[in-house]
Motif scaffolding. Structure first.
Motif, PDB file in Angstrom:
ATOM      1  N   VAL A   1      38.289  21.193  38.562  1.00 51.89           N
ATOM      2  CA  VAL A   1      37.996  21.983  37.359  1.00 51.89           C
ATOM      3  C   VAL A   1      37.915  23.477  37.667  1.00 51.89           C
ATOM      4  N   PHE A   2      38.086  23.845  38.941  1.00 51.41           N
ATOM      5  CA  PHE A   2      38.028  25.260  39.327  1.00 51.41           C
ATOM      6  C   PHE A   2      39.403  25.878  39.102  1.00 51.41           C
ATOM      7  N   VAL A   3      39.602  26.420  37.914  1.00 47.20           N
ATOM      8  CA  VAL A   3      40.901  26.974  37.531  1.00 47.20           C
ATOM      9  C   VAL A   3      40.811  28.488  37.627  1.00 47.20           C
ATOM     10  N   SER A   4      41.265  29.019  38.759  1.00 42.06           N
ATOM     11  CA  SER A   4      41.107  30.442  39.025  1.00 42.06           C
ATOM     12  C   SER A   4      42.339  30.979  39.728  1.00 42.06           C
ATOM     13  N   ILE A   5      42.685  32.243  39.410  1.00 42.76           N
ATOM     14  CA  ILE A   5      43.767  32.940  40.103  1.00 42.76           C
ATOM     15  C   ILE A   5      43.179  34.218  40.684  1.00 42.76           C
ATOM     16  N   ASP A   6      43.257  34.354  42.001  1.00 43.31           N
ATOM     17  CA  ASP A   6      42.735  35.523  42.708  1.00 43.31           C
ATOM     18  C   ASP A   6      43.862  36.107  43.560  1.00 43.31           C
ATOM     19  N   LEU A   7      44.460  37.188  43.078  1.00 35.47           N
ATOM     20  CA  LEU A   7      45.534  37.883  43.797  1.00 35.47           C
ATOM     21  C   LEU A   7      45.081  39.284  44.179  1.00 35.47           C
ATOM     22  N   SER A   8      43.786  39.461  44.371  1.00 31.01           N
ATOM     23  CA  SER A   8      43.229  40.785  44.652  1.00 31.01           C
ATOM     24  C   SER A   8      43.538  41.233  46.073  1.00 31.01           C
ATOM     25  N   ASN A   9      43.382  42.554  46.296  1.00 30.26           N
ATOM     26  CA  ASN A   9      43.541  43.148  47.626  1.00 30.26           C
ATOM     27  C   ASN A   9      44.899  42.850  48.242  1.00 30.26           C
ATOM     28  N   ASN A  10      45.932  43.109  47.478  1.00 24.71           N
ATOM     29  CA  ASN A  10      47.299  43.005  47.962  1.00 24.71           C
ATOM     30  C   ASN A  10      48.009  44.328  47.701  1.00 24.71           C
ATOM     31  N   ARG A  11      49.321  44.289  47.697  1.00 25.48           N
ATOM     32  CA  ARG A  11      50.106  45.494  47.432  1.00 25.48           C
ATOM     33  C   ARG A  11      51.072  45.262  46.266  1.00 25.48           C
ATOM     34  N   PHE A  12      50.619  44.479  45.303  1.00 29.70           N
ATOM     35  CA  PHE A  12      51.478  44.185  44.160  1.00 29.70           C
ATOM     36  C   PHE A  12      51.688  45.439  43.320  1.00 29.70           C
ATOM     37  N   GLU A  13      52.923  45.610  42.853  1.00 32.80           N
ATOM     38  CA  GLU A  13      53.300  46.754  42.025  1.00 32.80           C
ATOM     39  C   GLU A  13      53.910  46.254  40.719  1.00 32.80           C
ATOM     40  N   GLY A  14      54.162  47.195  39.818  1.00 32.64           N
ATOM     41  CA  GLY A  14      54.764  46.834  38.539  1.00 32.64           C
ATOM     42  C   GLY A  14      53.735  46.450  37.502  1.00 32.64           C
ATOM     43  N   GLU A  15      54.205  45.953  36.375  1.00 28.92           N
ATOM     44  CA  GLU A  15      53.333  45.608  35.263  1.00 28.92           C
ATOM     45  C   GLU A  15      52.839  44.167  35.366  1.00 28.92           C
ATOM     46  N   ILE A  16      51.710  43.904  34.726  1.00 32.53           N
ATOM     47  CA  ILE A  16      51.165  42.541  34.676  1.00 32.53           C
ATOM     48  C   ILE A  16      52.021  41.721  33.719  1.00 32.53           C
ATOM     49  N   PRO A  17      52.574  40.596  34.158  1.00 34.64           N
ATOM     50  CA  PRO A  17      53.448  39.799  33.281  1.00 34.64           C
ATOM     51  C   PRO A  17      52.701  39.254  32.066  1.00 34.64           C
ATOM     52  N   ASP A  18      53.394  39.210  30.933  1.00 37.34           N
ATOM     53  CA  ASP A  18      52.808  38.609  29.731  1.00 37.34           C
ATOM     54  C   ASP A  18      52.594  37.110  29.896  1.00 37.34           C
ATOM     55  N   ASP A  19      53.275  36.508  30.874  1.00 32.08           N
ATOM     56  CA  ASP A  19      53.161  35.061  31.061  1.00 32.08           C
ATOM     57  C   ASP A  19      51.752  34.619  31.403  1.00 32.08           C
ATOM     58  N   PHE A  20      50.933  35.546  31.909  1.00 39.13           N
ATOM     59  CA  PHE A  20      49.537  35.178  32.191  1.00 39.13           C
ATOM     60  C   PHE A  20      48.839  34.691  30.917  1.00 39.13           C
ATOM     61  N   GLY A  21      49.264  35.167  29.774  1.00 42.73           N
ATOM     62  CA  GLY A  21      48.642  34.765  28.519  1.00 42.73           C
ATOM     63  C   GLY A  21      48.906  33.322  28.141  1.00 42.73           C
ATOM     64  N   GLU A  22      49.792  32.625  28.872  1.00 40.49           N
ATOM     65  CA  GLU A  22      50.087  31.226  28.588  1.00 40.49           C
ATOM     66  C   GLU A  22      49.225  30.271  29.413  1.00 40.49           C
ATOM     67  N   LEU A  23      48.436  30.826  30.332  1.00 42.21           N
ATOM     68  CA  LEU A  23      47.617  29.990  31.210  1.00 42.21           C
ATOM     69  C   LEU A  23      46.265  29.741  30.551  1.00 42.21           C
ATOM     70  N   HIS A  24      46.285  28.929  29.503  1.00 50.85           N
ATOM     71  CA  HIS A  24      45.129  28.792  28.608  1.00 50.85           C
ATOM     72  C   HIS A  24      43.906  28.174  29.271  1.00 50.85           C
ATOM     73  N   ALA A  25      44.088  27.405  30.341  1.00 58.25           N
ATOM     74  CA  ALA A  25      42.947  26.760  30.987  1.00 58.25           C
ATOM     75  C   ALA A  25      42.273  27.666  32.008  1.00 58.25           C
ATOM     76  N   LEU A  26      42.778  28.850  32.197  1.00 60.16           N
ATOM     77  CA  LEU A  26      42.273  29.754  33.224  1.00 60.16           C
ATOM     78  C   LEU A  26      40.838  30.186  32.931  1.00 60.16           C
ATOM     79  N   LEU A  27      39.986  30.096  33.959  1.00 63.89           N
ATOM     80  CA  LEU A  27      38.589  30.509  33.833  1.00 63.89           C
ATOM     81  C   LEU A  27      38.331  31.867  34.476  1.00 63.89           C
ATOM     82  N   SER A  28      39.118  32.224  35.494  1.00 69.08           N
ATOM     83  CA  SER A  28      38.909  33.484  36.194  1.00 69.08           C
ATOM     84  C   SER A  28      40.265  34.071  36.593  1.00 69.08           C
TER      85      SER A  28
END
Length: 242
Positions: free
Chosen positions: A52-79
């Motif tokens: 039940v731990f539904v989390s995405i943690d991509l912090s402390n990297n070197r990602f560039e560009g814009e945040i994809p709109d696809d994140f809005g489809e991950l409806h079960a996401l808690l964090s």
């Protein structure tokens, strides 16, 4: 990510990939998958990963560009933690679809534009961190947004409105400068002081020119580099008369 598109997660509490093992010689070693994640501002070590731990943690990297709109489809996401990267562009409006989200951290990036009003739909949001970006405009009001403190928005020079002390004028920050102690005590500001200073300066220059032209008082002329006017002796006067 496809596993968190649905709005519901399997309710039975069990651990992901529990009981994996490998064989070394004649010994069977069993282990559980573990993870370290930063959620709600706290770094947590999970020796086992609950389903039940539904989390995405991509912090402390070197990602560039814009945040994809696809994140809005991950409806079960808690964090969702995308902090400490080099992400640019606006905060996606689609994040307002994550109605189960409890923690959102987009801090320490290069995000621009306004905070979407759609984020007020996140009624379960407990922790919001948008600090250290280049966001601007008025902060949305209502629901959970009325509970967040200044820490959620600090180091965004263009933001205004509650809970910040910077008021908005047509969604544009209107800086408020604290009055000086002199203004609070005597009831006047810097403008009268500046006018008085200018008038005094003009008067002082005029008086100085007058003093140097007549040579009096001599001590003042000598102090500021003027030449002392020598008086003629009485003996010279008597010689002329004879």
């Amino acid at each position: 990510m496809k596993s968190v598109v649905g709005a519901e997660v399997q309710s039975s509490f069990y651990y992901i990939q529990s009981g994996n093992g490998f064989i070394i010689g004649s010994t069977v070693i069993v282990y559980d998958d573990s993870v370290t994640a930063t959620m709600k501002g706290l770094r947590t070590n999970l020796e086992k990963i609950p389903n039940v731990f539904v989390s995405i943690d991509l912090s402390n990297n070197r990602f560039e560009g814009e945040i994809p709109d696809d994140f809005g489809e991950l409806h079960a996401l808690l964090s969702l933690n995308l902090s400490h990267n080099s992400l640019t562009g606006p905060v996606p409006h689609s994040l307002g679809n994550l109605t189960n989200l409890e923690s959102l951290d987009l801090s320490s990036n290069l995000l621009t534009g306004k905070i979407p009003d759609e984020l007020t739909n996140l009624i379960f949001l407990e922790v919001l961190n948008l600090s250290s970006n280049h966001l601007e405009g008025s902060i949305p009001r209502g629901k959970q947004f009325d509970t967040f403190s200044n820490d959620s928005y600090e180091e965004n020079m263009g933001l205004c409105g509650f809970p910040l002390s910077i008021e908005c004028n047509n969604n544009v920050p209107q800086q408020q400068y604290p009055s000086s102690e002199a203004e609070d005590k005597f009831g006047f500001g810097w403008k009268p002081v500046a006018i008085g200073y200018a008038c005094g300066m003009v008067f002082g220059i005029g008086l100085g020119c007058c003093v140097f032209s007549i040579g009096k008082p001599q001590w003042l002329v000598i102090i500021f580099g003027g030449k002392r006017i020598k008086r003629k002796s009485r003996g010279n006067r008597r010689a002329r008369t004879t």
